[in-house]
Design a protein around this motif. Structure first.
Motif, PDB file in Angstrom:
ATOM      1  N   GLU A 126      49.858   2.744  56.759  1.00  0.00           N
ATOM      2  CA  GLU A 126      50.491   1.910  55.732  1.00  0.00           C
ATOM      3  C   GLU A 126      50.663   0.475  56.209  1.00  0.00           C
ATOM      4  N   MET A 127      51.094   0.329  57.465  1.00  0.00           N
ATOM      5  CA  MET A 127      51.310  -1.002  58.012  1.00  0.00           C
ATOM      6  C   MET A 127      49.994  -1.783  58.032  1.00  0.00           C
ATOM      7  N   ILE A 128      48.918  -1.136  58.445  1.00  0.00           N
ATOM      8  CA  ILE A 128      47.630  -1.822  58.531  1.00  0.00           C
ATOM      9  C   ILE A 128      47.111  -2.183  57.134  1.00  0.00           C
ATOM     10  N   VAL A 129      47.256  -1.268  56.201  1.00  0.00           N
ATOM     11  CA  VAL A 129      46.851  -1.549  54.819  1.00  0.00           C
ATOM     12  C   VAL A 129      47.592  -2.788  54.318  1.00  0.00           C
ATOM     13  N   SER A 130      48.890  -2.835  54.594  1.00  0.00           N
ATOM     14  CA  SER A 130      49.708  -3.951  54.143  1.00  0.00           C
ATOM     15  C   SER A 130      49.299  -5.257  54.833  1.00  0.00           C
ATOM     16  N   ALA A 131      49.005  -5.188  56.125  1.00  0.00           N
ATOM     17  CA  ALA A 131      48.590  -6.391  56.865  1.00  0.00           C
ATOM     18  C   ALA A 131      47.259  -6.922  56.353  1.00  0.00           C
ATOM     19  N   LEU A 137      42.080 -10.156  54.872  1.00  0.00           N
ATOM     20  CA  LEU A 137      40.993  -9.801  55.790  1.00  0.00           C
ATOM     21  C   LEU A 137      40.379  -8.462  55.366  1.00  0.00           C
ATOM     22  N   PRO A 138      39.038  -8.403  55.256  1.00  0.00           N
ATOM     23  CA  PRO A 138      38.417  -7.112  54.938  1.00  0.00           C
ATOM     24  C   PRO A 138      38.627  -6.128  56.095  1.00  0.00           C
ATOM     25  N   ALA A 139      38.839  -4.858  55.773  1.00  0.00           N
ATOM     26  CA  ALA A 139      39.103  -3.838  56.798  1.00  0.00           C
ATOM     27  C   ALA A 139      38.002  -3.796  57.857  1.00  0.00           C
ATOM     28  N   SER A 140      36.775  -4.067  57.434  1.00  0.00           N
ATOM     29  CA  SER A 140      35.646  -3.966  58.369  1.00  0.00           C
ATOM     30  C   SER A 140      35.694  -5.040  59.458  1.00  0.00           C
ATOM     31  N   ARG A 141      36.580  -6.037  59.302  1.00  0.00           N
ATOM     32  CA  ARG A 141      36.688  -7.065  60.343  1.00  0.00           C
ATOM     33  C   ARG A 141      37.845  -6.807  61.294  1.00  0.00           C
TER      34      ARG A 141
END
Ligand code: C2E
Ligand code: CA
Ligand code: CA
Ligand code: CA
Length: 275
Positions: A126-131, A137-141
């Motif tokens: 959840e924290m990463i999704v929110s960040a 920033l796209p998740a792939s980066r």
């Protein structure tokens, strides 16, 4: 040793006492450090050997202590892990790294080190999704660097978390590869994107009789598993030459650049405009 008021026997060693006080002081300071904005991230670039391009940067935490100056992570992260402060500090790291990386060319990823306690917190995903959402920033980066310590404990929950992150598109690297007792079995338990070959193997290259053979074997392993292999701690041209010859795909180390503040990193990044 002496008897305290309650009649129990307590050890009293002045030296131990001073160390405990120093630790306690550091812990108290650390509890304030986030609010006081004393943490900063430095970034160390990774270079792809095939095309000489800068492919990613590792975020490395620094603490600008008001009295003690810059404290390196080795001096406070173990304590932060012990007292649970690594969870809020680690969250700050992820959020800041995502914000910073959103300013870089889209070909450059950002790697963040994640401690076991952050997995155990139960809200890493959840924290990463929110960040990611907050920074754009796209998740792939975003790349997470984990060591064996993460996979050692609470295996099932950790693997599930890693799979959820992977589904989002976040990349996962195995850090300090080769230093633990079961690095190989961890490669089997999760499809990492990248293997980071520990600095100790790079250091051994010129001196240990089988130094080259070990690097070659890890690079071959990475190749057959479809993983990038980064050699860490490359300091000399000679090491770089050998690492290239043994088939690693990327290098990171003082030879390319020390970890540097964001402003300095921006000058090292390719000048491609953001897209
Ligand atoms: P690490 O993840 O293995 O990071 C690589 C370390 O090697 C960094 O030390 C980096 O400055 C150093 N290094 C890079 N190139 C060279 C080289 O050519 N020669 C030598 N001698 N050293 C090199 P640093 O920044 O002091 O970090 C130490 C450790 O602290 C990291 O090891 C990582 O485990 C931990 N750490 C740093 N930042 C964070 C963070 O934000 N969160 C967590 N959980 N841990 C962190
Ligand atoms: Ca790392
Ligand atoms: Ca490492
Ligand atoms: Ca390490």
């Amino acid at each position: 040793a002496k008897l305290d008021g309650r009649g129990t026997f307590r050890f009293f060693e002045p030296e131990m006492d001073v160390r405990m006080q120093t630790r306690r002081r550091l812990e108290l300071d650390m509890r304030q450090a986030l609010a006081r904005r004393e943490f900063v991230l430095h970034y160390q670039p990774q270079l792809n050997l095939a095309n000489q391009s800068l492919t990613g940067c590792e975020a490395l935490l620094r603490w600008k202590h008001p009295e003690r100056g810059t404290i390196p992570p080795a001096e406070f992260i173990p304590l932060a892990e012990e007292v649970g402060l690594i969870v809020p500090i680690g969250e700050w790291v992820v959020r800041q790294a995502c914000r910073d990386a959103a300013l870089w060319p889209s070909s450059v990823t950002v790697a963040v080190n994640v401690s076991p306690a952050q997995f155990k917190s139960g809200r890493l995903v959840e924290m990463i999704v929110s960040a990611l959402a907050a920074s754009g920033l796209p998740a792939s980066r975003l790349e997470l660097e984990i060591t064996e310590g993460v996979l050692l404990q609470n295996n099932e929950h950790t693997l599930e978390t890693l799979h959820r992150l992977r589904t989002l598109g976040v990349r996962v690297s195995m850090d300090d590869f080769g230093t633990g007792y079961s690095s190989l079995s961890y490669l089997r338990s999760f499809p990492f994107d990248k293997i980071k070959i520990d600095r100790s193997f790079v250091k051994d290259l010129a001196t240990a009789p089988d130094g080259d053979a070990i690097i070659r074997a890890i690079a071959g392993l990475g190749r057959s598993l479809g993983m990038t292999t980064v050699a860490e701690g490359v300091e000399t041209e000679e090491q770089m030459r050998r690492i290239r010859a043994e088939g690693c795909t990327d290098v990171q180390g003082y030879l390319i650049s020390r970890p540097v503040p964001l402003e300095e990193l921006m000058r090292l990044l390719p000048q491609t405009p953001q897209d």
